[in-house]
Design a protein around this motif. Structure first.
Motif, PDB file in Angstrom:
ATOM      1  N   MET A 179      31.584  39.078  39.358  1.00 33.67           N
ATOM      2  CA  MET A 179      32.013  39.940  38.265  1.00 33.67           C
ATOM      3  C   MET A 179      33.041  39.186  37.429  1.00 33.67           C
ATOM      4  O   MET A 179      34.231  39.281  37.650  1.00 33.67           O
ATOM      5  N   SER A 180      32.569  38.443  36.495  1.00 37.78           N
ATOM      6  CA  SER A 180      33.495  37.647  35.698  1.00 37.78           C
ATOM      7  C   SER A 180      34.046  38.421  34.511  1.00 37.78           C
ATOM      8  O   SER A 180      35.042  38.032  33.924  1.00 37.78           O
ATOM      9  N   ASP A 181      33.435  39.525  34.158  1.00 39.41           N
ATOM     10  CA  ASP A 181      33.917  40.326  33.048  1.00 39.41           C
ATOM     11  C   ASP A 181      35.154  41.106  33.479  1.00 39.41           C
ATOM     12  O   ASP A 181      35.105  41.942  34.367  1.00 39.41           O
ATOM     13  N   GLN A 182      36.290  40.803  32.843  1.00 37.78           N
ATOM     14  CA  GLN A 182      37.542  41.433  33.246  1.00 37.78           C
ATOM     15  C   GLN A 182      37.583  42.913  32.892  1.00 37.78           C
ATOM     16  O   GLN A 182      38.368  43.656  33.443  1.00 37.78           O
ATOM     17  N   ASN A 183      36.732  43.364  31.969  1.00 34.89           N
ATOM     18  CA  ASN A 183      36.707  44.766  31.597  1.00 34.89           C
ATOM     19  C   ASN A 183      35.910  45.606  32.591  1.00 34.89           C
ATOM     20  O   ASN A 183      35.985  46.812  32.579  1.00 34.89           O
ATOM     21  N   GLN A 184      35.133  44.961  33.457  1.00 29.75           N
ATOM     22  CA  GLN A 184      34.330  45.670  34.424  1.00 29.75           C
ATOM     23  C   GLN A 184      35.240  46.161  35.550  1.00 29.75           C
ATOM     24  O   GLN A 184      36.061  45.418  36.066  1.00 29.75           O
ATOM     25  N   THR A 185      35.110  47.425  35.907  1.00 27.30           N
ATOM     26  CA  THR A 185      35.949  47.986  36.959  1.00 27.30           C
ATOM     27  C   THR A 185      35.158  48.088  38.251  1.00 27.30           C
ATOM     28  O   THR A 185      33.938  48.228  38.244  1.00 27.30           O
ATOM     29  N   MET A 186      35.885  48.001  39.340  1.00 25.17           N
ATOM     30  CA  MET A 186      35.268  48.135  40.653  1.00 25.17           C
ATOM     31  C   MET A 186      35.669  49.474  41.245  1.00 25.17           C
ATOM     32  O   MET A 186      36.769  49.957  41.028  1.00 25.17           O
ATOM     33  N   ASN A 187      34.754  50.043  42.005  1.00 18.34           N
ATOM     34  CA  ASN A 187      35.047  51.295  42.685  1.00 18.34           C
ATOM     35  C   ASN A 187      36.002  51.027  43.842  1.00 18.34           C
ATOM     36  O   ASN A 187      35.997  49.940  44.419  1.00 18.34           O
ATOM     37  N   PRO A 188      36.825  52.011  44.198  1.00 16.78           N
ATOM     38  CA  PRO A 188      37.708  51.829  45.354  1.00 16.78           C
ATOM     39  C   PRO A 188      36.891  51.484  46.598  1.00 16.78           C
ATOM     40  O   PRO A 188      35.813  52.019  46.809  1.00 16.78           O
ATOM     41  N   GLY A 189      37.401  50.565  47.401  1.00 19.18           N
ATOM     42  CA  GLY A 189      36.695  50.151  48.605  1.00 19.18           C
ATOM     43  C   GLY A 189      35.714  49.015  48.393  1.00 19.18           C
ATOM     44  O   GLY A 189      35.145  48.508  49.340  1.00 19.18           O
ATOM     45  N   GLN A 190      35.492  48.605  47.147  1.00 16.23           N
ATOM     46  CA  GLN A 190      34.611  47.475  46.870  1.00 16.23           C
ATOM     47  C   GLN A 190      35.413  46.188  46.845  1.00 16.23           C
ATOM     48  O   GLN A 190      36.603  46.192  46.541  1.00 16.23           O
ATOM     49  N   MET A 191      34.737  45.101  47.164  1.00 15.96           N
ATOM     50  CA  MET A 191      35.385  43.806  47.161  1.00 15.96           C
ATOM     51  C   MET A 191      34.481  42.825  46.434  1.00 15.96           C
ATOM     52  O   MET A 191      33.272  42.816  46.646  1.00 15.96           O
TER      53      MET A 191
END
Length: 105
Positions: free
Chosen positions: A1-13
């Protein structure tokens, strides 16, 4: 995930796999030892006709991680066999030894 605007769900790595590791490392033997605090897995490449085998990777795991790995591997072997049929394995596996030419004087 190189896009800094992309968010990750809690618990994801985010897991990075660099090019040098992406091709993998061949191993056809593993030797496992343990102490009270760790499991050591030496992955070895044994080649026919070669008198010396080489440890190609050493992994050191905590006991709880080793147990999780064993459970995950068992689960994946079961899934593989459900899809592709039983894996033919023998109880005793002979490690191929050097079978090169016999020296003559």
């Amino acid at each position: 995930m190189s896009d800094q605007n992309q968010t990750m769900n809690p618990g994801q790595m985010e897991i990075e796999l660099n090019e040098s590791e992406a091709t993998g490392t061949y191993s056809n033997l593993v030797m496992i030892t343990h102490s009270p605090s760790e499991f050591i897995l030496d992955f070895i490449a044994v080649m026919p006709g070669v008198p010396k085998a080489k440890v190609v990777k050493r992994m050191i795991l905590t006991p709880d991680h080793a147990k999780r790995l064993a459970n995950a591997l068992n689960d994946n072997v079961r899934k593989f066999e459900d899809e592709h049929g039983a894996i033919n394995s023998e109880e005793k596996v002979d490690i191929p030894m050097y079978r090169g030419p016999v020296p003559e004087a």
